[in-house]
Design a protein around this motif. Structure first.
Motif, mmCIF file in Angstrom:
data_model
loop_
_atom_site.group_PDB
_atom_site.id
_atom_site.type_symbol
_atom_site.label_atom_id
_atom_site.label_comp_id
_atom_site.label_asym_id
_atom_site.label_seq_id
_atom_site.Cartn_x
_atom_site.Cartn_y
_atom_site.Cartn_z
ATOM 1 N N SER A 166 2.800 4.640 3.414
ATOM 2 C CA SER A 166 3.290 3.473 2.971
ATOM 3 C C SER A 166 3.733 2.320 3.817
ATOM 4 C CB SER A 166 4.483 3.945 1.998
ATOM 5 O OG SER A 166 4.963 2.756 1.165
ATOM 6 N N ASP A 167 3.580 1.064 3.084
ATOM 7 C CA ASP A 167 4.019 -0.057 3.787
ATOM 8 C C ASP A 167 5.516 -0.283 3.753
ATOM 9 O OD1 ASP A 167 1.299 -0.577 4.629
ATOM 10 O OD2 ASP A 167 0.971 -1.848 2.999
ATOM 11 N N SER A 168 6.105 0.658 2.716
ATOM 12 C CA SER A 168 7.612 0.415 2.577
ATOM 13 C C SER A 168 8.128 1.579 2.432
ATOM 14 C CB SER A 168 7.689 -0.525 0.890
ATOM 15 O OG SER A 168 7.213 0.377 -0.056
ATOM 16 N N ILE A 222 -7.656 4.315 5.258
ATOM 17 C CA ILE A 222 -6.270 3.567 5.259
ATOM 18 C C ILE A 222 -5.622 3.640 6.810
ATOM 19 C CG2 ILE A 222 -5.777 3.825 2.936
ATOM 20 C CD1 ILE A 222 -4.372 6.438 3.808
ATOM 21 N N ASP A 265 -1.987 10.434 -5.757
ATOM 22 C CA ASP A 265 -3.213 9.301 -5.714
ATOM 23 C C ASP A 265 -4.527 9.909 -5.361
ATOM 24 O OD1 ASP A 265 -1.572 6.795 -6.130
ATOM 25 O OD2 ASP A 265 -0.696 7.151 -4.391
ATOM 26 N N THR A 266 -4.470 10.971 -4.405
ATOM 27 C CA THR A 266 -5.457 11.724 -3.990
ATOM 28 C C THR A 266 -5.192 13.165 -3.752
ATOM 29 O OG1 THR A 266 -6.269 9.865 -2.558
ATOM 30 C CG2 THR A 266 -6.999 11.916 -1.782
ATOM 31 N N MET A 321 0.833 -1.185 -0.096
ATOM 32 C CA MET A 321 0.086 0.087 0.040
ATOM 33 C C MET A 321 0.884 1.284 -0.086
ATOM 34 S SD MET A 321 -1.631 2.745 1.713
ATOM 35 C CE MET A 321 -0.853 2.409 3.372
ATOM 36 N N ASN A 322 0.707 2.164 -1.116
ATOM 37 C CA ASN A 322 1.292 3.429 -1.147
ATOM 38 C C ASN A 322 0.177 4.413 -1.431
ATOM 39 O OD1 ASN A 322 3.934 4.826 -1.106
ATOM 40 N ND2 ASN A 322 3.272 5.274 -3.222
ATOM 41 N N GLU A 323 0.097 5.472 -0.494
ATOM 42 C CA GLU A 323 -0.870 6.369 -0.785
ATOM 43 C C GLU A 323 -0.199 7.891 -0.688
ATOM 44 O OE1 GLU A 323 -4.949 7.933 -0.997
ATOM 45 O OE2 GLU A 323 -4.055 5.930 -1.812
ATOM 46 N N GLU A 324 -0.338 8.488 -1.750
ATOM 47 C CA GLU A 324 0.326 9.805 -2.073
ATOM 48 C C GLU A 324 -0.738 10.822 -2.054
ATOM 49 O OE1 GLU A 324 4.115 8.283 -4.207
ATOM 50 O OE2 GLU A 324 2.483 8.998 -5.597
ATOM 51 N N ARG A 353 -11.338 6.196 1.734
ATOM 52 C CA ARG A 353 -10.116 5.338 1.774
ATOM 53 C C ARG A 353 -9.819 5.011 3.139
ATOM 54 N NH1 ARG A 353 -7.017 7.157 -3.234
ATOM 55 N NH2 ARG A 353 -7.921 6.186 -4.655
ATOM 56 N N MET A 408 3.283 2.559 9.856
ATOM 57 C CA MET A 408 3.439 2.878 8.469
ATOM 58 C C MET A 408 4.794 3.638 8.336
ATOM 59 S SD MET A 408 -0.249 3.846 6.897
ATOM 60 C CE MET A 408 -1.579 2.801 6.641
#
Length: 184
Positions: free
Chosen positions: A55-57, A141, A68-69, A1-4, A139, A31
């Motif tokens: 992000s998970d990474s 998250i 992304d958003t 998961m990666n949310e920008e 979302r 995260m």
């Protein structure tokens, strides 16, 4: 998961604090997080935006060209950031003061009338929490528990008496967000 995420509006709308609460919430969920504010020299009324990455990474860079958003809180931000959303991305906006609504058909568009709802709640300071609730409906998250912990961490202790009102505002945002069909 990666949310920008880009959150953009005027100073005084709680843009930076909304981003900080999201960032703290992400940290509490283990995260990787980046929080990068940008604002003009004016205290209120100037432009303000914040980039948040959850992000998970590992996050290689906090500098983004596409998002992304986009959480948009005024017309200037709509004009500036709508084009920088990735295809399939999410645009969430408050309808107050928006004269040109989103036009792209390759993104998912949602509207939350947070300014109107904050007025009904008789607390303009809840505006950004209503918007945050709307985002978390679309979302989810980060958990509500971590959002409340993030809120508690970001608010000075003298304002902790406002935590229940802020939680109610987040919950109201969850209820009133609406998907928008872009026509044209």
């Amino acid at each position: 998961m990666n949310e920008e995420i880009i959150i953009a509006g005027f100073g005084g709308q709680g843009v930076l604090s909304m981003g900080k609460i999201l960032a703290y919430s992400g940290v509490m969920q283990d995260m990787e997080v980046s929080w990068m504010p940008s604002y003009g020299p004016e205290m209120r009324g100037g432009t303000a935006n914040v980039t948040v990455i959850l992000s998970d990474s590992r996050i290689s860079s906090p500098i983004l060209k596409m998002y992304d958003t986009a959480i948009i809180l005024n017309q200037q931000s709509m004009d500036k950031f709508e084009k920088y959303l990735k295809p399939g991305g999410l645009l969430l906006y408050d309808g107050n003061g928006i004269t040109r609504h989103p036009e792209r058909k390759d993104i998912n568009v949602f509207r939350v009338d947070a300014a109107e709802e904050a007025s009904k709640m008789q607390s303009s300071k809840t505006f950004n929490m209503i918007v945050l609730g709307a985002y978390l409906k679309i979302r989810p998250i980060v958990s509500m528990e971590n959002v409340m912990n993030g809120l508690k961490k970001s608010l000075p202790e003298r304002h902790h008496h406002m935590l229940p009102l802020n939680k109610a505002a987040i919950e109201r945002g969850l209820e009133i967000v609406q998907e928008v069909q872009v026509v044209g």
